[in-house]
Write a protein that holds these residues in place. Structure first.
Motif, mmCIF file in Angstrom:
data_model
loop_
_atom_site.group_PDB
_atom_site.id
_atom_site.type_symbol
_atom_site.label_atom_id
_atom_site.label_comp_id
_atom_site.label_asym_id
_atom_site.label_seq_id
_atom_site.Cartn_x
_atom_site.Cartn_y
_atom_site.Cartn_z
ATOM 1 N N SER A 229 0.375 5.110 0.778
ATOM 2 C CA SER A 229 -0.345 6.482 0.659
ATOM 3 C C SER A 229 -0.028 7.529 1.030
ATOM 4 N N GLU B 113 -8.783 7.831 1.670
ATOM 5 C CA GLU B 113 -7.537 7.312 2.176
ATOM 6 C C GLU B 113 -6.682 7.742 1.388
ATOM 7 N N ASN B 114 -6.126 8.088 0.023
ATOM 8 C CA ASN B 114 -5.774 8.984 -1.143
ATOM 9 C C ASN B 114 -4.734 7.419 -0.713
ATOM 10 N N SER B 115 -5.314 6.381 -0.938
ATOM 11 C CA SER B 115 -3.941 5.589 -1.537
ATOM 12 C C SER B 115 -4.037 4.679 -2.223
ATOM 13 N N SER C 118 -7.973 4.103 -3.411
ATOM 14 C CA SER C 118 -9.164 4.883 -2.715
ATOM 15 C C SER C 118 -8.925 5.974 -2.678
ATOM 16 N N THR D 70 1.109 -1.461 -0.205
ATOM 17 C CA THR D 70 0.483 -0.062 0.184
ATOM 18 C C THR D 70 1.008 1.633 -0.128
#
Ligand code: ASP
Ligand code: MG
Length: 467
Positions: free
Chosen positions: A329, A363-365, A360, A327
């Motif tokens: 972010s 979530e800015n990820s 997403s 992930t």
């Protein structure tokens, strides 16, 4: 009269185990000859089983001054000479030996070079990786000639033109098509049976490249679709494409008919029977693709064709063990699109093939999944991402490894409840789902599960859909 009706064109590909021994090569020769009697035929071959691994492993070791490659030379010479002595007459053997020794000489001199500089370059490794194919094509062609078939070995470096991404080169369609038409088709038209090396290509300047491990299938489907073949048959060592890996699910069975869309998802998500790249050209041209077992030729295998297969929603379940979820972010100074652009740009530059991407905006990820092998390229990730834009709050999390279980079928999207049934089948067995993804084409649902639950998850889903 303008001549005969056009005869069918059939491309046959034989994998490593299908040409693994003299006895198997004899069978392949009989099969190819039988095909060539009633249809125009092109054969594509892999290296004898185990050869490619041996070549690459010992060449890489040469760079660390490990002299195991000398043993590899002997071993490769021994296996092929032994096969040749039972397949070819005494008169035919010297000519084959010349080809064998020429190939081994390339291997030897490159290993010496690697040893000297203490490094095995991707370009050098690609020169070596596919010499097993050169040898097996010569051996099969000689075997066929010995049985009265006009056959000739064709080195695919003369046919398949690629870029210079060594180890996983991209085919350049136009020059490749031109060469196939100029160099391969005339042979077939004259009634000659070409035996083409799988896996290999070359840059425009003739520097040998490879199309990725296991890509002889791709060589065959590429040739088949470019020359508008009526069919491509992949002869392998399993009965066809199966509803699940039979080592994981004892009740798995062969799927008689699949669509290209289903096949590509299956191949991409871990079904080993065919290389995912191989589906792409036939999917575009609509050329029927058959997968058959050369050890059990009486079985019918799997036929892969365009369009809907008109059966239950789920056709198969696959498992990919050891998947790394990563992930990335960012803080709000970087918009979601910019974040995605940066991550995707990096992924592209490394040449990895992420199994899935999840994004997403809230979530800015962005997350992506890589196989364990590809994840080894990761250590440079954090650095590469931040070096381009300095300090912008990029955070990188790499999960523990997960297992990926996917349900695949061309109608998954339509009947409601496939996802729900998967979830509840797993919930009943207390298997937690760590991530979910479905593609826009709606042909697959992928669930990430803890590695220890992967086999149970595959079995549960196989049972849930009565595959
Ligand atoms: N011999 C090559 C490999 O093992 C290509 C192939 O078999 O498809 O990767
Ligand atoms: Mg192989």
């Amino acid at each position: 009269m303008s001549g005969h009706a056009r005869r069918r064109l059939h491309v046959l590909k034989f994998g490593g185990t299908s040409v693994g021994t003299a006895e198997r090569i004899a069978w392949v020769a009989r099969r190819s000859a039988a095909s060539a009697r009633h249809e125009r035929t092109i054969v594509v071959v892999s290296a004898m089983a185990g050869t490619t691994n041996l070549l690459l492993k010992s060449a890489q070791a040469a760079a660390t001054r490990d002299r195991n490659w000398c043993e590899a030379v002997k071993e490769i010479r021994r296996r092929h000479t032994e096969a040749a002595s039972s397949l070819l007459s005494v008169g035919e053997q010297p000519d084959f030996s010349k080809h064998l020794e020429a190939a081994l000489e390339i291997f030897e001199s490159l290993c010496q070079g690697f040893e000297m500089v203490g490094e095995a370059t991707p370009r050098g490794l690609d020169r070596i990786a596919s010499i097993g194919e050169v040898i097996s094509a010569e051996l099969l062609a000689a075997t066929l000639r010995g049985r009265g078939v006009q056959a000739v070995a064709v080195d695919a470096t003369k046919l398949i033109v690629t870029d210079n991404r060594f180890g996983d080169a991209n085919v350049l369609p136009e020059p490749t098509l031109t060469r196939l038409r100029q160099r391969l088709l005339p042979l077939v038209r004259r009634g000659v049976l070409p035996v083409v090396t799988g896996f290999r290509g070359a840059t425009r300047d003739g520097v040998p490249t490879t199309l990725g491990r296991g890509s002889s299938d791709y060589t065959a489907t590429l040739i088949g679709s470019m020359l508008a073949a009526d069919e491509v048959t992949i002869w392998t060592d399993v009965d066809g494409v199966m509803t699940a890996d039979p080592r994981l699910v004892p009740g798995a069975r062969v799927i008689p008919r699949l669509t290209f869309g289903e096949a590509i998802e299956l191949a991409f998500f871990g079904a080993k029977v065919i290389h995912w790249k191989a589906i792409v050209p036939v999917m575009e041209s609509g050329t029927p693709l058959r997968v058959r077992n050369s050890f059990r030729p009486a079985t019918r295998g799997t036929l892969i064709v365009p369009g809907g297969a008109g059966r239950s929603a789920v056709a198969a379940v696959t498992a990919v063990p050891r998947v790394q979820l990563v992930t990335v972010s960012a803080d709000r100074s970087l918009g979601p699109v910019e974040l995605a652009t940066r991550v995707l740009g990096w992924l592209d530059s490394t040449g990895v093939h992420p199994l899935l991407l999840l994004q997403s905006s809230a979530e800015n990820s962005l997350a992506f999944a890589l196989t364990h092998e590809e994840a080894r390229t990761l250590p440079g990730l954090a650095q590469q991402l931040s070096s381009r834009h300095g300090r912008d709050g990029l955070v990188l999390h790499s999960s523990e490894e997960v297992g990926l279980v996917t349900a695949i079928g061309s109608h998954i999207r339509h009947p409601t409840g496939v996802g729900a049934r998967m979830f509840s089948a797993l919930a009943r067995r207390r298997i937690s789902v760590l991530a979910v993804a479905t593609g826009p084409s709606g042909q697959g649902v992928a669930l990430a599960v803890p590695p220890k639950s992967l086999v149970a998850a595959v079995r549960a889903i196989h049972r849930e859909f009565r595959l």
